[in-house]
Design a protein around this motif. Structure first.
Motif, PDB file in Angstrom:
ATOM      1  N   ASP A   1      45.184  39.692  37.982  1.00  0.00           N
ATOM      2  CA  ASP A   1      46.443  39.743  37.238  1.00  0.00           C
ATOM      3  C   ASP A   1      46.918  41.195  37.262  1.00  0.00           C
ATOM      4  O   ASP A   1      46.424  42.030  36.498  1.00  0.00           O
ATOM      5  N   ILE A   2      47.856  41.494  38.150  1.00  0.00           N
ATOM      6  CA  ILE A   2      48.329  42.862  38.353  1.00  0.00           C
ATOM      7  C   ILE A   2      49.633  43.054  37.580  1.00  0.00           C
ATOM      8  O   ILE A   2      50.569  42.296  37.736  1.00  0.00           O
ATOM      9  N   GLY A   3      49.671  44.113  36.758  1.00  0.00           N
ATOM     10  CA  GLY A   3      50.775  44.258  35.818  1.00  0.00           C
ATOM     11  C   GLY A   3      50.616  43.240  34.703  1.00  0.00           C
ATOM     12  O   GLY A   3      51.565  42.572  34.306  1.00  0.00           O
ATOM     13  N   SER A   4      49.405  43.140  34.196  1.00  0.00           N
ATOM     14  CA  SER A   4      49.022  42.066  33.268  1.00  0.00           C
ATOM     15  C   SER A   4      49.720  42.140  31.923  1.00  0.00           C
ATOM     16  O   SER A   4      49.762  41.138  31.198  1.00  0.00           O
ATOM     17  N   GLY A   5      50.262  43.319  31.570  1.00  0.00           N
ATOM     18  CA  GLY A   5      50.793  43.465  30.226  1.00  0.00           C
ATOM     19  C   GLY A   5      49.689  43.223  29.212  1.00  0.00           C
ATOM     20  O   GLY A   5      48.509  43.489  29.484  1.00  0.00           O
TER      21      GLY A   5
ATOM     22  N   VAL B   1      40.438  39.385  36.693  1.00  0.00           N
ATOM     23  CA  VAL B   1      40.456  40.847  36.688  1.00  0.00           C
ATOM     24  C   VAL B   1      41.893  41.260  36.390  1.00  0.00           C
ATOM     25  O   VAL B   1      42.830  40.759  37.008  1.00  0.00           O
ATOM     26  N   ALA B   2      42.073  42.162  35.422  1.00  0.00           N
ATOM     27  CA  ALA B   2      43.413  42.580  35.003  1.00  0.00           C
ATOM     28  C   ALA B   2      43.620  44.062  35.291  1.00  0.00           C
ATOM     29  O   ALA B   2      42.678  44.860  35.256  1.00  0.00           O
ATOM     30  N   ALA B   3      44.872  44.415  35.574  1.00  0.00           N
ATOM     31  CA  ALA B   3      45.234  45.818  35.785  1.00  0.00           C
ATOM     32  C   ALA B   3      46.653  46.043  35.282  1.00  0.00           C
ATOM     33  O   ALA B   3      47.545  45.230  35.543  1.00  0.00           O
ATOM     34  N   ASP B   4      46.855  47.137  34.561  1.00  0.00           N
ATOM     35  CA  ASP B   4      48.181  47.491  34.045  1.00  0.00           C
ATOM     36  C   ASP B   4      48.210  49.003  33.815  1.00  0.00           C
ATOM     37  O   ASP B   4      47.194  49.580  33.422  1.00  0.00           O
ATOM     38  N   PRO B   5      49.369  49.656  34.030  1.00  0.00           N
ATOM     39  CA  PRO B   5      49.442  51.104  33.834  1.00  0.00           C
ATOM     40  C   PRO B   5      49.529  51.540  32.376  1.00  0.00           C
ATOM     41  O   PRO B   5      49.459  52.741  32.091  1.00  0.00           O
ATOM     42  N   VAL B   6      49.699  50.581  31.438  1.00  0.00           N
ATOM     43  CA  VAL B   6      49.836  50.925  30.022  1.00  0.00           C
ATOM     44  C   VAL B   6      48.475  50.763  29.335  1.00  0.00           C
ATOM     45  O   VAL B   6      48.004  49.627  29.146  1.00  0.00           O
TER      46      VAL B   6
ATOM     47  N   TYR C   1      41.557  47.255  34.152  1.00  0.00           N
ATOM     48  CA  TYR C   1      41.786  48.598  34.651  1.00  0.00           C
ATOM     49  C   TYR C   1      43.159  49.115  34.242  1.00  0.00           C
ATOM     50  O   TYR C   1      44.130  48.361  34.201  1.00  0.00           O
ATOM     51  N   VAL C   2      43.215  50.416  33.960  1.00  0.00           N
ATOM     52  CA  VAL C   2      44.498  51.098  33.822  1.00  0.00           C
ATOM     53  C   VAL C   2      44.889  51.554  35.227  1.00  0.00           C
ATOM     54  O   VAL C   2      44.270  52.454  35.796  1.00  0.00           O
ATOM     55  N   ALA C   3      45.880  50.889  35.807  1.00  0.00           N
ATOM     56  CA  ALA C   3      46.212  51.150  37.207  1.00  0.00           C
ATOM     57  C   ALA C   3      47.623  50.671  37.507  1.00  0.00           C
ATOM     58  O   ALA C   3      48.146  49.760  36.856  1.00  0.00           O
ATOM     59  N   TYR C   4      48.226  51.290  38.522  1.00  0.00           N
ATOM     60  CA  TYR C   4      49.551  50.898  39.005  1.00  0.00           C
ATOM     61  C   TYR C   4      49.411  49.937  40.178  1.00  0.00           C
ATOM     62  O   TYR C   4      48.468  50.032  40.968  1.00  0.00           O
ATOM     63  N   ALA C   5      50.376  49.054  40.304  1.00  0.00           N
ATOM     64  CA  ALA C   5      50.337  48.053  41.369  1.00  0.00           C
ATOM     65  C   ALA C   5      50.334  48.678  42.750  1.00  0.00           C
ATOM     66  O   ALA C   5      49.777  48.112  43.699  1.00  0.00           O
ATOM     67  N   GLN C   6      50.936  49.857  42.893  1.00  0.00           N
ATOM     68  CA  GLN C   6      51.022  50.486  44.211  1.00  0.00           C
ATOM     69  C   GLN C   6      49.744  51.220  44.610  1.00  0.00           C
ATOM     70  O   GLN C   6      49.654  51.745  45.721  1.00  0.00           O
TER      71      GLN C   6
ATOM     72  N   CYS D   1      51.359  38.577  39.734  1.00  0.00           N
ATOM     73  CA  CYS D   1      52.058  39.800  39.319  1.00  0.00           C
ATOM     74  C   CYS D   1      53.347  39.323  38.652  1.00  0.00           C
ATOM     75  O   CYS D   1      54.382  39.191  39.306  1.00  0.00           O
ATOM     76  N   LEU D   2      53.271  39.054  37.341  1.00  0.00           N
ATOM     77  CA  LEU D   2      54.281  38.249  36.662  1.00  0.00           C
ATOM     78  C   LEU D   2      55.011  39.002  35.554  1.00  0.00           C
ATOM     79  O   LEU D   2      54.450  39.906  34.934  1.00  0.00           O
ATOM     80  N   GLY D   3      56.248  38.602  35.318  1.00  0.00           N
ATOM     81  CA  GLY D   3      57.046  39.217  34.266  1.00  0.00           C
ATOM     82  C   GLY D   3      57.914  40.362  34.734  1.00  0.00           C
ATOM     83  O   GLY D   3      58.721  40.883  33.965  1.00  0.00           O
ATOM     84  N   GLY D   4      57.720  40.808  35.975  1.00  0.00           N
ATOM     85  CA  GLY D   4      58.581  41.844  36.535  1.00  0.00           C
ATOM     86  C   GLY D   4      57.981  43.206  36.756  1.00  0.00           C
ATOM     87  O   GLY D   4      58.720  44.195  36.802  1.00  0.00           O
ATOM     88  N   PRO D   5      56.641  43.351  36.933  1.00  0.00           N
ATOM     89  CA  PRO D   5      56.084  44.680  37.179  1.00  0.00           C
ATOM     90  C   PRO D   5      56.714  45.418  38.354  1.00  0.00           C
ATOM     91  O   PRO D   5      56.949  46.633  38.274  1.00  0.00           O
TER      92      PRO D   5
END
Length: 273
Positions: free
Chosen positions: A52-56, A72-77, A101-106, A121-125
């Motif tokens: 789940d990338i940009g998991s919020g 596995v989840a990742a989000d920059p916030v 993880y605290v991480a950016y999709a790129q 990658c849902l909700g608009g990351p």
């Protein structure tokens, strides 16, 4: 990515963790959630490890765990990641969370190639990545970490539906500097009530995922013609018979090009080659 914009987006979402968690449980965002879940149920494998990338704050990650998937989840916030972990603990689903993880999709370099049975990658990351080059990097990363034949679900904010929102809700936007350039660029840099984001046209979105590395399984307008109808949707939901009728109609047309173009958010479902 512009570091100041990056900072603004992370700080902005850090101030609205609870609001973002609740977003998908009210007004028209419920339609975004229900439509997304419908297609996850249709195209996800029966079991496996899902990224789940940009998991919020973890709304979809928790749903996946409740269905029996490892996540596995990742989000920059950072506050989103902490909130997600706490939700998994509170619901006694900690064993399903294989990493957060605290991480950016790129930059998903913590994951090896061909790791996941599905990627979401849902909700608009991707819409919160203002650089075209960086958006392409993120799309490439989503493909890279998926196993061959794995499904990838990506949703973004649409460009033209903003004008419907302007007419229905945000009349003050007509005095804003960005509004005349919006259809041309899709770029909104903040300052008028929302965080910076890029609004996609459907064909622009599809070009992020070249046919040489993936194929499009489905294209979906998540809110469709109900986009920005916030009070109207709340009223409609109070009449069970009418709401059920609208849901039936929505699912019958949500893959139509016109519905996708009118939708506040739309989703691509891809299969990695």
């Amino acid at each position: 990515m512009n570091k100041e914009l990056e900072k603004d987006i992370v700080e902005g979402y850090s101030q609205s963790v609870g609001r973002e968690w609740n977003r998908l449980s009210k007004n028209v965002s419920i339609l975004e959630y229900l439509t997304t879940i419908h297609y996850l149920e249709k195209y996800l494998p029966k079991k496996g490890l899902v990224a789940d990338i940009g998991s919020g704050p973890g709304r979809y990650a928790l749903w996946l765990a409740e269905q029996g998937y490892d996540v596995v989840a990742a989000d920059p916030v950072p506050k989103f990641v902490d909130f997600l972990k706490a939700k998994f603990r509170a619901r006694k689903l900690g064993k399903r969370l294989k990493g957060a993880y605290v991480a950016y999709a790129q930059d998903l370099s913590m994951f090896k190639d061909n790791t996941f049975d599905a990627v979401i990658c849902l909700g608009g990351p991707l819409s919160h990545i203002m650089s075209k080059t960086e958006r392409q990097k993120a799309a490439n990363e989503l493909l890279r970490i998926a196993k061959p034949k794995a499904k990838i679900f990506v949703s973004v904010i649409g460009r033209l539906p903003l004008y419907a929102g302007t007419v229905k809700l945000f009349h003050s936007d007509l005095e804003a500097d960005f509004i005349e350039d919006w259809a041309k660029t899709g770029n909104y840099y903040g300052g008028y009530g929302f965080l910076p984001f890029h609004g996609f046209r459907p064909n622009e979105f599809e070009k992020l995922f070249p046919s040489s590395s993936s194929r499009i399984v489905a294209k979906v307008g998540l809110e469709g013609f109900a986009s920005y109808a916030r009070k109207e949707i709340d009223k409609l939901r109070r009449n069970k018979k009418r709401w059920e009728k609208w849901i039936k109609i929505h699912f019958s047309i949500c893959e139509e090009p016109e519905t996708i173009g009118a939708s506040e958010h739309y989703m691509l479902i891809l299969e990695k080659k």
